[in-house]
Design an enzyme around this catalytic site. Structure first.
Site, PDB file in Angstrom:
ATOM      1  N   ALA A 142      88.760  75.457 -41.660  1.00  0.00           N
ATOM      2  CA  ALA A 142      89.235  74.868 -42.805  1.00  0.00           C
ATOM      3  C   ALA A 142      88.461  74.278 -43.807  1.00  0.00           C
ATOM      4  CB  ALA A 142      90.117  73.373 -42.190  1.00  0.00           C
ATOM      5  N   ARG A 167      97.178  72.077 -49.741  1.00  0.00           N
ATOM      6  CA  ARG A 167      95.994  71.262 -50.259  1.00  0.00           C
ATOM      7  C   ARG A 167      96.328  70.658 -51.620  1.00  0.00           C
ATOM      8  NH1 ARG A 167      90.391  72.758 -51.630  1.00  0.00           N
ATOM      9  NH2 ARG A 167      88.955  70.944 -51.348  1.00  0.00           N
TER      10      ARG A 167
HETATM   11 FE1  CFM Z   1      84.701  66.908 -50.573  1.00  0.00          FE
HETATM   12 FE2  CFM Z   1      85.877  67.783 -48.774  1.00  0.00          FE
HETATM   13 FE3  CFM Z   1      87.182  67.435 -51.007  1.00  0.00          FE
HETATM   14 FE4  CFM Z   1      86.246  65.174 -49.683  1.00  0.00          FE
HETATM   15 FE5  CFM Z   1      88.702  65.384 -48.568  1.00  0.00          FE
HETATM   16 FE6  CFM Z   1      88.362  67.635 -47.526  1.00  0.00          FE
HETATM   17 FE7  CFM Z   1      89.683  67.345 -50.336  1.00  0.00          FE
HETATM   18 MO1  CFM Z   1      90.834  66.621 -47.823  1.00  0.00          MO
HETATM   19  S1  CFM Z   1      84.842  66.146 -48.821  1.00  0.00           S
HETATM   20  S2  CFM Z   1      86.135  65.812 -51.787  1.00  0.00           S
HETATM   21  S3  CFM Z   1      87.412  63.553 -49.158  1.00  0.00           S
HETATM   22  S4  CFM Z   1      85.792  68.890 -50.381  1.00  0.00           S
HETATM   23  S5  CFM Z   1      88.966  65.779 -46.773  1.00  0.00           S
HETATM   24  S6  CFM Z   1      86.812  68.980 -46.817  1.00  0.00           S
HETATM   25  S7  CFM Z   1      90.249  68.831 -48.484  1.00  0.00           S
HETATM   26  S8  CFM Z   1      90.406  65.608 -49.866  1.00  0.00           S
HETATM   27  S9  CFM Z   1      89.038  68.131 -51.988  1.00  0.00           S
END
Ligand code: CFM
Length: 548
Positions: free
Chosen positions: A63, A94
């Site tokens: 993921a 997403r």
């Molecule tokens: Fe960074 Fe992430 Fe994201 Fe994140 Fe997230 Fe995510 Fe996301 Mo869900 S650490 S900011 S707080 S990339 S969990 S793995 S998918 S919101 S864009």
């Protein structure tokens, strides 16, 4: 549920959270539940395996690699090598958006590519089927690039996705095919997948196109994935300020931008957790410094723009940045002035991913709200305590599993954008170059910090603190709302966004106002809360982990 102004003693809360766990589990969880002190930041246990049986918020390595880092790039055909579910359930959920420049430009985001592995492929091997899938994608789309993502069975049976990719790359000649060993079990969470993705993008994409780009102030935006259109708003601001975005990693990006990204003079990092490896590797190989920024919150956006202007050290840019802030802020202020009396004094809890639990605290501060408890799902100690702790983080068997690329300065392309003396001068001005001080420094004393919050702990926290809003994801949403507390999804934003920049701040204020001041939450009663209802022994709301 009224606004809670009396906060319980966090040490007592901690005891209550772990009280019903078996002794060994309680001992382990205690190290991840921390009473904050921003002056002497305590150590948080993070990036370790979840205890089996605990309902975690976490996802898997695949993921993090396919969904998070590579997913938002629109013109790579991303083929998932695995059973169909791994691809289908990760498809379009997403809310990462993209905008092509013309109607004929490639955009594969709406497609769901999978090798659809069957039992026969698991028993006899899936490489043949994978090569067929690559060929089919090439014949249909003639893409510039195809990426292969390994799911758990691929690693278990030993299909060599790298050899298959190489074979097809050489066969086509005009299509960059490469693979990722990002099987779900590679690490303790999706964080491992981020690292694997960073390595792959760095090895196979960055540095392939040396065309010098136009623009005086050239930068890359790292760790921004354009959820709900966030990157569009940042692009709008950059353009207004006279900044040239070479590439974003990876919201609204293209292969061409990523391949040319080493021509930028600065990397700004928004989500430190998912992309800090790229910042470091580009620094070492090309001499591009990185700086932590956040465009979540109007004040943070203004601050980040000023930091960028300071880095480029140009008076014209400074003036332009000030002009943008002066133009944008009154619109933000008009909205917050109206909303603030209704949100001031309310409380929030944030349990999200690896960066948003930090960044969104700024927006709540702007709303006059207090974050009483927060934590990441899968971040590391540096995201909590700051990068100064990096040398003290112990490498365990799980982190050892992930390749650390050996990066050296490029013999031709290494070009330090700033001299050591210039970097020192910038640091003296307060600019954190190649640094990040983490979430805890910003949180109040005695707020609660919980890593990898479990489902049981989240219910307990809600019972004890009765927050006005809980921020997490879809898995938590309806359970929390059944407890009479509104839940804002900070992954997908529910149906909202963008929340970055100035326009995004306005969107967020309005959405939160609607949620925390909606009378419907006070009217919700679960059957067991109604008068006379009993669950056998006790009346009233209880967490689901009840042993007696
Ligand atoms: Fe960074 Fe992430 Fe994201 Fe994140 Fe997230 Fe995510 Fe996301 Mo869900 S650490 S900011 S707080 S990339 S969990 S793995 S998918 S919101 S864009």
């Amino acid at each position: 549920m009224g606004t809670n102004t009396h906060f319980p003693d966090p040490s007592v809360v901690k005891e209550e959270l772990i009280q019903k766990y078996p002794a060994k589990v309680a001992k382990k969880r205690a190290k991840s539940i921390i009473v904050n002190d921003p002056q002497i930041i305590p150590e948080v246990q993070a990036n370790v395996r979840t205890v089996p049986g605990i309902i975690t918020q976490r996802g898997c390595s695949y993921a993090g690699c396919k969904g998070v880092v590579l997913g938002p790039t629109r013109d790579i055909v991303n083929i998932v090598h695995g059973p169909i579910g791994c691809s289908f359930y990760a498809w379009m959920t997403r809310r990462n958006q993209t905008r092509t420049e013309s109607l004929t430009d490639a955009n594969y985001i709406p497609y769901c590519f999978s090798t659809d592995m069957q039992e026969e492929n698991v028993v006899f091997g899936g490489e043949k089927k994978l090569k067929q899938a690559i060929q089919e994608a090439y014949d249909l789309f003639h893409p510039k690039s195809i990426a292969i993502f390994s799911t758990c069975p691929v690693g278990l049976i030993g299909d060599d996705v790298h050899a298959a990719s190489k074979e097809m790359r050489e066969k086509f000649g005009d299509c960059n095919v490469f693979g990722f060993s990002c099987e779900g079990y590679r690490g303790v969470s999706q964080s491992a997948g981020h690292h694997i993705a960073n390595n792959g993008v760095f090895k196979h994409m960055v540095g392939r196109d040396n065309t010098p780009s136009e623009g005086k102030f050239k930068l890359n935006l790292l760790g921004e994935y354009n959820i709900g259109g966030d990157a569009f708003e940042i692009e709008r601001i950059f353009e207004k300020a006279g900044l040239t975005l070479i590439s974003s990693f990876s919201g609204n990006s293209t292969i061409k931008q990523l391949e040319n990204s080493h021509m930028a003079d600065l990397n700004v990092i928004q989500c430190h957790r998912s992309i800090n490896y790229m910042g470091d590797m580009m620094e070492t190989k090309y001499g591009i410094p990185w700086m932590k920024v956040s465009f979540v919150g109007a004040e943070s956006s203004a601050k980040s723009l000023r930091k960028i202007a300071e880095y480029f050290d140009d008076d014209e840019l400074r003036a332009q940045v000030e002009a943008v802030i002066a133009e944008e802020m009154p619109k933000v202020k008009a909205v917050i002035d109206e909303i603030l009396p209704r949100t001031t004094g309310k409380t929030a809890m944030l349990f999200v991913g690896g960066s948003r639990a930090h960044h969104y605290q700024d927006l709540f501060t702007e709303l006059g709200m207090t974050t009483v408890a927060a934590g990441y799902e899968f971040a590391h100690r540096d995201d909590y305590e700051g990068r100064d702790v990096l040398p003290t983080i112990k490498i365990d068997a799980d982190s050892k599993n992930i390749e650390e690329l050996k990066v050296l300065p490029d013999p031709e392309l290494y070009n330090p954008r700033k001299t050591d003396a210039e970097l020192e001068a910038l640091k003296e001005k307060g600019l954190e170059i190649n640094g990040y001080s983490g979430m805890m420094q910003q949180m109040t004393k005695k707020s609660l910090v919980v890593d990898d919050l479990s489902h049981y702990e989240s219910e307990k926290l809600i019972e004890i603190y009765k927050p006005d809003i809980f921020c997490a994801g879809i898995k938590e949403k309806y359970v929390v709302q059944k407890m009479g507390v509104p839940l804002k999804q900070l992954h997908s934003y529910d149906y909202g966004g963008p929340y970055t920049g100035f326009e995004g701040a306005v969107n967020f204020y309005k959405d939160i106002d609607r949620m925390v001041n909606n009378p419907v939450w006070k009217l919700i009663k679960a059957p067991w809360q109604k008068t006379g209802a009993t669950n056998g022994k006790s009346k009233g709301l209880e967490a689901s982990y009840v042993t007696q």
